[in-house]
Write a protein that holds these residues in place. Structure first.
Motif, PDB file in Angstrom:
ATOM      1  N   PRO A 163      -3.517 -18.619 -11.533  1.00 23.73           N
ATOM      2  CA  PRO A 163      -3.272 -18.196 -12.913  1.00 23.73           C
ATOM      3  C   PRO A 163      -4.465 -17.552 -13.594  1.00 23.73           C
ATOM      4  N   ASP A 164      -5.680 -17.793 -13.090  1.00 21.93           N
ATOM      5  CA  ASP A 164      -6.865 -17.168 -13.655  1.00 21.93           C
ATOM      6  C   ASP A 164      -7.465 -16.137 -12.704  1.00 21.93           C
ATOM      7  N   GLY A 165      -6.615 -15.587 -11.827  1.00 28.10           N
ATOM      8  CA  GLY A 165      -7.073 -14.583 -10.874  1.00 28.10           C
ATOM      9  C   GLY A 165      -7.352 -13.243 -11.521  1.00 28.10           C
ATOM     10  N   LEU A 166      -7.776 -12.293 -10.702  1.00 24.46           N
ATOM     11  CA  LEU A 166      -8.081 -10.947 -11.193  1.00 24.46           C
ATOM     12  C   LEU A 166      -6.870 -10.344 -11.904  1.00 24.46           C
ATOM     13  N   HIS A 167      -7.132  -9.663 -13.014  1.00 22.67           N
ATOM     14  CA  HIS A 167      -6.036  -9.031 -13.753  1.00 22.67           C
ATOM     15  C   HIS A 167      -6.594  -7.944 -14.653  1.00 22.67           C
ATOM     16  N   PHE A 168      -5.817  -6.864 -14.854  1.00 23.72           N
ATOM     17  CA  PHE A 168      -6.237  -5.742 -15.692  1.00 23.72           C
ATOM     18  C   PHE A 168      -5.188  -5.411 -16.743  1.00 23.72           C
ATOM     19  N   GLU A 169      -5.658  -4.775 -17.828  1.00 23.79           N
ATOM     20  CA  GLU A 169      -4.811  -4.449 -18.975  1.00 23.79           C
ATOM     21  C   GLU A 169      -3.950  -3.222 -18.705  1.00 23.79           C
ATOM     22  N   CYS A 170      -2.784  -3.221 -19.331  1.00 22.61           N
ATOM     23  CA  CYS A 170      -1.724  -2.254 -19.047  1.00 22.61           C
ATOM     24  C   CYS A 170      -2.048  -0.816 -19.470  1.00 22.61           C
ATOM     25  N   TRP A 171      -2.316  -0.590 -20.758  1.00 16.56           N
ATOM     26  CA  TRP A 171      -2.322   0.775 -21.268  1.00 16.56           C
ATOM     27  C   TRP A 171      -3.585   1.555 -20.900  1.00 16.56           C
ATOM     28  N   THR A 172      -4.727   0.871 -20.772  1.00 15.77           N
ATOM     29  CA  THR A 172      -5.893   1.587 -20.263  1.00 15.77           C
ATOM     30  C   THR A 172      -5.633   2.047 -18.837  1.00 15.77           C
ATOM     31  N   LEU A 204       1.121   2.014 -30.991  1.00 18.13           N
ATOM     32  CA  LEU A 204       1.743   2.173 -29.680  1.00 18.13           C
ATOM     33  C   LEU A 204       2.315   3.582 -29.526  1.00 18.13           C
ATOM     34  N   ALA A 205       2.927   4.100 -30.574  1.00 20.41           N
ATOM     35  CA  ALA A 205       3.449   5.465 -30.521  1.00 20.41           C
ATOM     36  C   ALA A 205       2.336   6.466 -30.249  1.00 20.41           C
ATOM     37  N   ASP A 206       1.193   6.285 -30.916  1.00 20.92           N
ATOM     38  CA  ASP A 206       0.069   7.199 -30.730  1.00 20.92           C
ATOM     39  C   ASP A 206      -0.496   7.072 -29.318  1.00 20.92           C
ATOM     40  N   MET A 207      -0.597   5.846 -28.804  1.00 23.98           N
ATOM     41  CA  MET A 207      -1.044   5.645 -27.432  1.00 23.98           C
ATOM     42  C   MET A 207      -0.103   6.331 -26.448  1.00 23.98           C
ATOM     43  N   ALA A 208       1.195   6.164 -26.671  1.00 25.72           N
ATOM     44  CA  ALA A 208       2.180   6.781 -25.783  1.00 25.72           C
ATOM     45  C   ALA A 208       2.078   8.298 -25.817  1.00 25.72           C
ATOM     46  N   LEU A 234       8.104   5.335 -21.838  1.00 22.96           N
ATOM     47  CA  LEU A 234       7.702   4.268 -22.753  1.00 22.96           C
ATOM     48  C   LEU A 234       8.613   3.063 -22.546  1.00 22.96           C
ATOM     49  N   GLY A 235       8.194   2.182 -21.635  1.00 25.78           N
ATOM     50  CA  GLY A 235       8.925   0.940 -21.428  1.00 25.78           C
ATOM     51  C   GLY A 235       8.509  -0.084 -22.466  1.00 25.78           C
ATOM     52  N   ILE A 236       9.485  -0.797 -23.031  1.00 27.61           N
ATOM     53  CA  ILE A 236       9.169  -1.758 -24.082  1.00 27.61           C
ATOM     54  C   ILE A 236      10.155  -2.914 -24.058  1.00 27.61           C
ATOM     55  N   GLY A 237       9.654  -4.081 -24.415  1.00 24.52           N
ATOM     56  CA  GLY A 237      10.475  -5.275 -24.520  1.00 24.52           C
ATOM     57  C   GLY A 237       9.900  -6.196 -25.572  1.00 24.52           C
ATOM     58  N   SER A 238      10.569  -7.319 -25.811  1.00 23.73           N
ATOM     59  CA  SER A 238      10.193  -8.189 -26.920  1.00 23.73           C
ATOM     60  C   SER A 238       9.124  -9.205 -26.565  1.00 23.73           C
ATOM     61  N   GLY A 239       8.802  -9.384 -25.279  1.00 22.80           N
ATOM     62  CA  GLY A 239       7.763 -10.322 -24.876  1.00 22.80           C
ATOM     63  C   GLY A 239       8.310 -11.704 -24.565  1.00 22.80           C
ATOM     64  N   TRP A 240       7.617 -12.406 -23.651  1.00 26.37           N
ATOM     65  CA  TRP A 240       8.108 -13.730 -23.245  1.00 26.37           C
ATOM     66  C   TRP A 240       7.029 -14.656 -22.691  1.00 26.37           C
ATOM     67  N   PHE A 241       5.890 -14.130 -22.245  1.00 27.29           N
ATOM     68  CA  PHE A 241       4.900 -14.933 -21.522  1.00 27.29           C
ATOM     69  C   PHE A 241       3.975 -15.616 -22.534  1.00 27.29           C
ATOM     70  N   GLU A 242       4.209 -16.900 -22.771  1.00 30.49           N
ATOM     71  CA  GLU A 242       3.559 -17.588 -23.884  1.00 30.49           C
ATOM     72  C   GLU A 242       2.045 -17.605 -23.760  1.00 30.49           C
ATOM     73  N   ARG A 243       1.514 -17.691 -22.550  1.00 32.25           N
ATOM     74  CA  ARG A 243       0.062 -17.751 -22.410  1.00 32.25           C
ATOM     75  C   ARG A 243      -0.609 -16.501 -22.968  1.00 32.25           C
ATOM     76  N   ASP A 244       0.002 -15.327 -22.737  1.00 31.50           N
ATOM     77  CA  ASP A 244      -0.554 -14.104 -23.314  1.00 31.50           C
ATOM     78  C   ASP A 244      -0.745 -14.257 -24.816  1.00 31.50           C
ATOM     79  N   TYR A 245       0.263 -14.797 -25.473  1.00 25.12           N
ATOM     80  CA  TYR A 245       0.240 -14.928 -26.923  1.00 25.12           C
ATOM     81  C   TYR A 245      -0.836 -15.916 -27.371  1.00 25.12           C
ATOM     82  N   THR A 246      -0.843 -17.089 -26.774  1.00 21.36           N
ATOM     83  CA  THR A 246      -1.750 -18.129 -27.248  1.00 21.36           C
ATOM     84  C   THR A 246      -3.209 -17.784 -26.949  1.00 21.36           C
ATOM     85  N   GLU A 247      -3.484 -17.232 -25.772  1.00 17.13           N
ATOM     86  CA  GLU A 247      -4.865 -16.912 -25.404  1.00 17.13           C
ATOM     87  C   GLU A 247      -5.427 -15.742 -26.215  1.00 17.13           C
TER      88      GLU A 247
END
Length: 256
Positions: A50-59, A88-92, A105-118
């Motif tokens: 769960p704390d493995g390597l990971h990178f951000e989406c839009w960059t 987000l519109a400007d980034m897109a 432009l894929g989009i959804g409402s979100g679900w992964f709680e750890r992303d939110y809390t961290e």
């Protein structure tokens, strides 16, 4: 009658590998004949350590816009909660220009709680997050119409999820592509519900491309139901394109 040709997507999960591996795999997939290259919008791995390597989406999408030349690119899917809709519109729009018009432009409402809390976002409820998405989509559309320069094309909007009362109505109103995680039997039923929502908002459902998770055992039935974008996935530490190549061969046979 199915009019759209089959397209194949790859979700290259940005976890458990360094960026050089991600870039190399993206290039290999494009060279193999891929149609759409997706990542995902999370801050931590979803599988494995769960704390493995990971990178951000839009960059990463901006980097892919430069390092690829033919495939469409996008998030499967971007989380509405993590960015102001106008931003987000400007980034897109910016990634659309960098890629010469290849962004989805894929989009959804979100679900992964750890992303939110961290990262300090309010998690709330599933219904509340869907309501936020419903409010954001018109704002995104409005901002895209105000930007200078404007997007190079009408950026296709992909909405992911299968909620029958809220999500599918948003698909009917706003989406060019609907991505479903359902099995074939469930997809058939949800397409009927999407038909009803499209009728209610005055939309021709044939305008919406149906996107599904690529599974060898169900792909022919999914195709019969009208799916045309089939996405397989791979991640680190050693991404494997074997399944992708098999799906590309299947696509080429059907589209011949």
């Amino acid at each position: 009658m199915i009019d759209r040709p089959v397209r194949i997507g790859l979700q290259l999960q940005p976890q458990h590998m360094d960026y050089a591996t991600i870039r190399r795999t993206a290039s290999e997939a494009e060279e193999a004949g891929l149609d759409v290259l997706f990542n995902w919008d999370h801050f931590y791995p979803l599988y494995g350590e769960p704390d493995g390597l990971h990178f951000e989406c839009w960059t990463m999408l901006a980097a892919w816009a430069e390092s690829t030349s033919r495939v469409e690119i996008g998030a499967l899917v971007s989380c509405n909660s993590y960015r102001n809709p106008e931003l987000l519109a400007d980034m897109a729009r910016t990634v659309d220009h960098i890629s010469d018009g290849r962004l989805i432009l894929g989009i959804g409402s979100g679900w992964f709680e750890r992303d939110y809390t961290e990262y300090g976002y309010e998690f709330g409820t599933a219904g509340g997050r869907l309501d936020d998405l419903a409010g954001a989509l018109p704002r995104i559309e409005s901002r895209l119409g105000k930007l200078n320069p404007p997007p190079t094309r009408k950026i296709p909007v992909l909405i992911g999820g299968g909620g029958e009362k809220k999500t599918l109505r948003l698909v009917a109103k706003h989406a060019d592509i609907w991505h479903s995680f359902a099995d074939a039997e469930t997809l058939e039923r949800k397409l009927g519900i999407l038909d009803e929502h499209c009728t209610a908002v005055g939309r021709d459902r044939s305008e919406i491309e149906v996107s599904v998770v690529g599974k060898p055992e169900s792909r022919d039935r999914m195709r019969e139901l009208g799916a045309s974008l089939f996405t397989v996935s791979t991640g680190g530490p050693k991404p494997d394109l074997t399944e992708l190549r098999e799906f590309l061969a299947w696509r080429d046979k059907l589209n011949a």
